[in-house]
Design a protein around this motif. Structure first.
Motif, PDB file in Angstrom:
ATOM      1  N   ALA A   1       0.828  -1.208   0.000  1.00 40.76           N
ATOM      2  CA  ALA A   1       0.000   0.000   0.000  1.00 40.76           C
ATOM      3  C   ALA A   1       0.865   1.263   0.000  1.00 40.76           C
ATOM      4  CB  ALA A   1      -0.942  -0.009   1.202  1.00 40.76           C
ATOM      5  N   ALA A   2       1.878   1.283   0.842  1.00 38.81           N
ATOM      6  CA  ALA A   2       2.769   2.448   0.910  1.00 38.81           C
ATOM      7  C   ALA A   2       3.501   2.650  -0.409  1.00 38.81           C
ATOM      8  CB  ALA A   2       3.759   2.293   2.059  1.00 38.81           C
ATOM      9  N   ALA A   3       3.937   1.574  -1.019  1.00 37.02           N
ATOM     10  CA  ALA A   3       4.624   1.674  -2.303  1.00 37.02           C
ATOM     11  C   ALA A   3       3.682   2.209  -3.377  1.00 37.02           C
ATOM     12  CB  ALA A   3       5.183   0.308  -2.712  1.00 37.02           C
ATOM     13  N   GLY A   4       2.441   1.778  -3.337  1.00 34.31           N
ATOM     14  CA  GLY A   4       1.448   2.245  -4.301  1.00 34.31           C
ATOM     15  C   GLY A   4       1.136   3.728  -4.152  1.00 34.31           C
ATOM     16  N   ARG A   5       1.341   4.240  -2.950  1.00 33.86           N
ATOM     17  CA  ARG A   5       1.154   5.680  -2.701  1.00 33.86           C
ATOM     18  C   ARG A   5       2.434   6.472  -2.928  1.00 33.86           C
ATOM     19  NH1 ARG A   5      -1.498   3.367   1.837  1.00 33.86           N
ATOM     20  NH2 ARG A   5       0.300   3.901   3.115  1.00 33.86           N
ATOM     21  N   GLY A   6       3.535   5.766  -3.179  1.00 34.65           N
ATOM     22  CA  GLY A   6       4.810   6.444  -3.407  1.00 34.65           C
ATOM     23  C   GLY A   6       5.474   6.956  -2.147  1.00 34.65           C
TER      24      GLY A   6
ATOM     25  N   ALA B   1       3.153  -2.454  -7.355  1.00 37.83           N
ATOM     26  CA  ALA B   1       2.260  -1.358  -6.982  1.00 37.83           C
ATOM     27  C   ALA B   1       2.892  -0.007  -7.295  1.00 37.83           C
ATOM     28  CB  ALA B   1       1.905  -1.450  -5.501  1.00 37.83           C
ATOM     29  N   ALA B   2       4.159   0.151  -6.946  1.00 35.08           N
ATOM     30  CA  ALA B   2       4.850   1.415  -7.210  1.00 35.08           C
ATOM     31  C   ALA B   2       4.952   1.676  -8.707  1.00 35.08           C
ATOM     32  CB  ALA B   2       6.233   1.406  -6.568  1.00 35.08           C
ATOM     33  N   ALA B   3       5.273   0.649  -9.477  1.00 37.15           N
ATOM     34  CA  ALA B   3       5.413   0.806 -10.927  1.00 37.15           C
ATOM     35  C   ALA B   3       4.068   1.140 -11.575  1.00 37.15           C
ATOM     36  CB  ALA B   3       5.996  -0.468 -11.544  1.00 37.15           C
ATOM     37  N   GLU B   4       3.014   0.456 -11.136  1.00 30.10           N
ATOM     38  CA  GLU B   4       1.685   0.702 -11.702  1.00 30.10           C
ATOM     39  C   GLU B   4       1.225   2.140 -11.473  1.00 30.10           C
ATOM     40  OE1 GLU B   4      -0.840  -2.238  -9.936  1.00 30.10           O
ATOM     41  OE2 GLU B   4       0.054  -3.867 -11.112  1.00 30.10           O
ATOM     42  N   GLU B   5       1.641   2.717 -10.357  1.00 29.99           N
ATOM     43  CA  GLU B   5       1.229   4.082 -10.019  1.00 29.99           C
ATOM     44  C   GLU B   5       2.235   5.130 -10.490  1.00 29.99           C
ATOM     45  OE1 GLU B   5      -1.745   4.782  -8.919  1.00 29.99           O
ATOM     46  OE2 GLU B   5      -2.235   2.652  -8.801  1.00 29.99           O
ATOM     47  N   GLY B   6       3.315   4.705 -11.125  1.00 31.13           N
ATOM     48  CA  GLY B   6       4.293   5.634 -11.682  1.00 31.13           C
ATOM     49  C   GLY B   6       5.228   6.280 -10.675  1.00 31.13           C
ATOM     50  N   HIS B   7       5.439   5.631  -9.535  1.00 27.30           N
ATOM     51  CA  HIS B   7       6.327   6.169  -8.492  1.00 27.30           C
ATOM     52  C   HIS B   7       7.751   5.653  -8.716  1.00 27.30           C
ATOM     53  CE1 HIS B   7       2.874   7.809  -6.497  1.00 27.30           C
ATOM     54  NE2 HIS B   7       2.320   6.610  -6.388  1.00 27.30           N
ATOM     55  N   THR B   8       8.465   6.281  -9.644  1.00 29.16           N
ATOM     56  CA  THR B   8       9.787   5.783 -10.044  1.00 29.16           C
ATOM     57  C   THR B   8      10.806   5.825  -8.913  1.00 29.16           C
ATOM     58  OG1 THR B   8      10.319   7.956 -10.968  1.00 29.16           O
ATOM     59  CG2 THR B   8       9.486   6.295 -12.489  1.00 29.16           C
TER      60      THR B   8
ATOM     61  N   THR C   1      10.228   5.300  -5.760  1.00 28.82           N
ATOM     62  CA  THR C   1       9.920   4.137  -4.911  1.00 28.82           C
ATOM     63  C   THR C   1      10.338   2.850  -5.614  1.00 28.82           C
ATOM     64  OG1 THR C   1       8.093   5.369  -3.935  1.00 28.82           O
ATOM     65  CG2 THR C   1       8.111   3.000  -3.581  1.00 28.82           C
ATOM     66  N   VAL C   2      10.097   2.772  -6.909  1.00 32.32           N
ATOM     67  CA  VAL C   2      10.531   1.599  -7.691  1.00 32.32           C
ATOM     68  C   VAL C   2      12.034   1.437  -7.565  1.00 32.32           C
ATOM     69  CG1 VAL C   2      10.823   0.676 -10.029  1.00 32.32           C
ATOM     70  CG2 VAL C   2       8.629   1.633  -9.336  1.00 32.32           C
ATOM     71  N   ASN C   3      12.776   2.522  -7.753  1.00 33.85           N
ATOM     72  CA  ASN C   3      14.236   2.456  -7.658  1.00 33.85           C
ATOM     73  C   ASN C   3      14.685   2.051  -6.265  1.00 33.85           C
ATOM     74  OD1 ASN C   3      14.533   3.185 -10.329  1.00 33.85           O
ATOM     75  ND2 ASN C   3      14.672   5.356  -9.881  1.00 33.85           N
ATOM     76  N   ALA C   4      14.016   2.556  -5.233  1.00 38.60           N
ATOM     77  CA  ALA C   4      14.379   2.196  -3.863  1.00 38.60           C
ATOM     78  C   ALA C   4      14.133   0.709  -3.601  1.00 38.60           C
ATOM     79  CB  ALA C   4      13.585   3.049  -2.869  1.00 38.60           C
ATOM     80  N   LEU C   5      13.041   0.190  -4.114  1.00 39.39           N
ATOM     81  CA  LEU C   5      12.720  -1.233  -3.908  1.00 39.39           C
ATOM     82  C   LEU C   5      13.626  -2.139  -4.728  1.00 39.39           C
ATOM     83  CD1 LEU C   5       8.854  -0.911  -3.977  1.00 39.39           C
ATOM     84  CD2 LEU C   5      10.184  -1.822  -2.065  1.00 39.39           C
ATOM     85  N   ALA C   6      13.993  -1.700  -5.909  1.00 39.47           N
ATOM     86  CA  ALA C   6      14.833  -2.517  -6.775  1.00 39.47           C
ATOM     87  C   ALA C   6      16.300  -2.427  -6.373  1.00 39.47           C
ATOM     88  CB  ALA C   6      14.672  -2.079  -8.235  1.00 39.47           C
ATOM     89  N   GLY C   7      16.617  -1.395  -5.615  1.00 41.61           N
ATOM     90  CA  GLY C   7      17.914  -1.007  -5.247  1.00 41.61           C
ATOM     91  C   GLY C   7      18.949  -1.807  -4.761  1.00 41.61           C
TER      92      GLY C   7
END
Length: 79
Positions: A31-36, A64-71, A73-79
């Motif tokens: 949920a947090a990732a989806g909100r960025g 969730a982060a990718a679907e909502e366009g929070h790049t 957050t995506v980078n932090a998770l993939a990091g």
């Protein structure tokens, strides 16, 4: 009754509680990732959530982060 039989239900209860907490933390992470919310994502990961955790619909935090366009957050998770 052997001691192991008395302790086992308690161990089972603790394991069930840990599993429930882990699941709730994973749902919070998605949920947090989806909100960025990068800071909340980082906090949840420090508290034991995993990038592999999924919400009720099967989405991971990265999805969730990718679907909502929070790049960020995506980078932090993939990091």
């Amino acid at each position: 009754m052997p001691l192991d039989d008395e302790v086992c239900p308690s161990r089972r209860a603790v394991a069930n509680l840990k599993s429930t907490i882990k699941m709730a933390t994973g749902v919070e992470l998605v949920a947090a990732a989806g909100r960025g919310e990068r800071r909340e994502v980082a906090s949840l990961l420090r508290r034991g959530a995993s990038v592999e955790d999924r919400d009720e619909s099967g989405r991971t935090a990265l999805m969730a982060a990718a679907e909502e366009g929070h790049t960020d957050t995506v980078n932090a998770l993939a990091g």
